[in-house]
Design a protein around this motif. Structure first.
Motif, short mmCIF file in Angstrom:
data_model
loop_
_atom_site.label_atom_id
_atom_site.label_comp_id
_atom_site.label_asym_id
_atom_site.label_seq_id
_atom_site.Cartn_x
_atom_site.Cartn_y
_atom_site.Cartn_z
N VAL A 94 0.86 -1.17 0.03
CA VAL A 94 -0.01 -0.03 0.15
C VAL A 94 0.77 1.41 0.03
CG1 VAL A 94 -2.06 -1.05 1.34
CG2 VAL A 94 -0.11 0.07 2.49
N TYR A 95 0.38 2.46 -0.49
CA TYR A 95 0.84 3.63 -0.50
C TYR A 95 0.40 4.17 1.12
CZ TYR A 95 1.70 3.57 -5.16
OH TYR A 95 2.03 3.36 -6.48
N THR A 96 1.63 4.96 1.45
CA THR A 96 1.27 5.57 2.93
C THR A 96 1.37 6.88 3.07
OG1 THR A 96 3.83 5.50 3.36
CG2 THR A 96 2.52 3.50 4.10
N ARG A 97 0.50 7.60 3.91
CA ARG A 97 0.66 9.04 3.96
C ARG A 97 0.57 9.49 5.44
NH1 ARG A 97 -3.59 13.20 4.04
NH2 ARG A 97 -2.88 15.29 3.35
N PHE A 98 1.71 10.16 5.91
CA PHE A 98 1.46 10.60 7.16
C PHE A 98 1.52 11.94 7.43
CE2 PHE A 98 3.97 12.35 11.00
CZ PHE A 98 3.11 11.49 11.98
N ASN A 99 0.56 12.71 7.82
CA ASN A 99 0.33 14.07 7.76
C ASN A 99 0.34 14.62 9.35
OD1 ASN A 99 -2.24 16.43 7.83
ND2 ASN A 99 -0.88 16.40 6.04
N ILE A 100 0.86 15.97 9.39
CA ILE A 100 0.84 16.48 10.71
C ILE A 100 0.44 18.08 10.38
CG2 ILE A 100 2.62 15.32 12.05
CD1 ILE A 100 4.67 17.40 11.53
N THR A 101 -0.30 18.72 11.19
CA THR A 101 -0.71 20.15 11.11
C THR A 101 -0.01 20.85 12.20
OG1 THR A 101 -2.60 19.92 12.42
CG2 THR A 101 -2.94 19.27 10.24
N ARG A 102 -0.26 22.30 11.75
CA ARG A 102 0.40 23.28 12.98
C ARG A 102 -0.71 23.26 14.00
NH1 ARG A 102 -0.29 29.43 10.55
NH2 ARG A 102 -2.40 29.51 10.43
N GLU A 103 -1.87 22.64 14.04
CA GLU A 103 -2.59 22.54 15.19
C GLU A 103 -2.27 21.54 15.97
OE1 GLU A 103 -4.09 23.00 12.16
OE2 GLU A 103 -4.29 25.16 12.41
N GLY A 104 -1.36 20.65 15.40
CA GLY A 104 -1.13 19.56 16.48
C GLY A 104 -1.76 17.94 16.02
N HIS A 105 -2.59 18.04 15.01
CA HIS A 105 -3.17 16.87 14.46
C HIS A 105 -2.07 16.09 13.60
CE1 HIS A 105 -6.91 18.61 15.72
NE2 HIS A 105 -6.84 19.72 15.16
N GLN A 106 -2.41 14.81 13.79
CA GLN A 106 -1.57 13.77 13.04
C GLN A 106 -2.57 12.68 12.40
OE1 GLN A 106 1.59 12.74 15.55
NE2 GLN A 106 0.37 10.99 16.28
N THR A 107 -2.24 12.40 11.19
CA THR A 107 -3.33 11.05 10.65
C THR A 107 -2.22 10.31 9.96
OG1 THR A 107 -3.99 12.52 8.77
CG2 THR A 107 -5.24 12.48 10.63
N MET A 108 -2.53 9.09 9.84
CA MET A 108 -1.80 8.19 9.22
C MET A 108 -2.89 7.60 8.19
SD MET A 108 1.01 6.59 8.74
CE MET A 108 1.43 5.19 7.94
N ALA A 109 -2.52 7.37 6.91
CA ALA A 109 -3.52 6.98 5.83
C ALA A 109 -2.85 5.91 4.98
CB ALA A 109 -4.06 7.95 5.04
#
Length: 167
Positions: A94-109
């Motif tokens: 699978v492809y992976t995507r890790f994301n962080i935001t300046r508001e402190g959120h993080q997601t892994m997809a």
């Protein structure tokens, strides 16, 4: 002579020892990520209309080795909004995507590529709806996206966004 043979045997044994890590190799699945390299800006589906998303620009570039793509989003004032790292996990296929935001959120997809359509699923938390992202390449320099939530698939559309274009 015996010392030289012993040295050669030791070198060969070390070079062929089980468990010796081989350097990772780029796979054909890494190549489609090349589409996202460059600067991108969101706008309406009609390119003659005014631009949307208040000047947000995404800049994506290869991380050394070309296994991962690093994308940074900034607003019109140059402030960082989020950072994403995209790659391919050969062990899971699978492809992976890790994301962080300046508001402190993080997601892994994780995602799959079907033709020109990328389907991402992430943010799984027990009892919570899963985020679903669909990116469809509409030309060599643009893609459209849809963001939704749902348990087994996107049942509630949160954002049927504009077209994102290469700048």
């Amino acid at each position: 002579m015996v010392g030289r043979i012993f040295t050669i045997v030791l070198v060969l044994a070390a070079a062929t020892a089980p468990g010796r890590a081989q350097p990772p190799q780029l796979r054909p699945e890494h190549r489609p990520l090349e589409f996202f390299v460059g600067k991108w800006g969101e706008g309406p589906a009609d390119p003659s209309a005014s631009s949307g998303a208040a000047g947000v620009v995404d800049s994506c570039e290869w991380f050394d080795g070309r296994f991962h793509l690093v994308c940074r989003s900034q607003d019109a004032k140059g402030r960082s909004l989020d950072l994403s790292v995209l790659g391919f996990d050969p062990a899971q296929g699978v492809y992976t995507r890790f994301n962080i935001t300046r508001e402190g959120h993080q997601t892994m997809a994780t995602g799959k590529l079907d033709g020109k359509t990328w389907r991402w699923r992430g943010g799984d938390k027990p009892g919570a709806k899963t985020m679903h992202f669909t990116w469809t390449e509409t030309s060599p320099d643009s893609y459209a996206y849809v963001v939704g939530t749902g348990v087994d698939g996107p049942t509630e559309v949160l954002d049927k966004g504009n077209v994102v274009r290469r700048k």
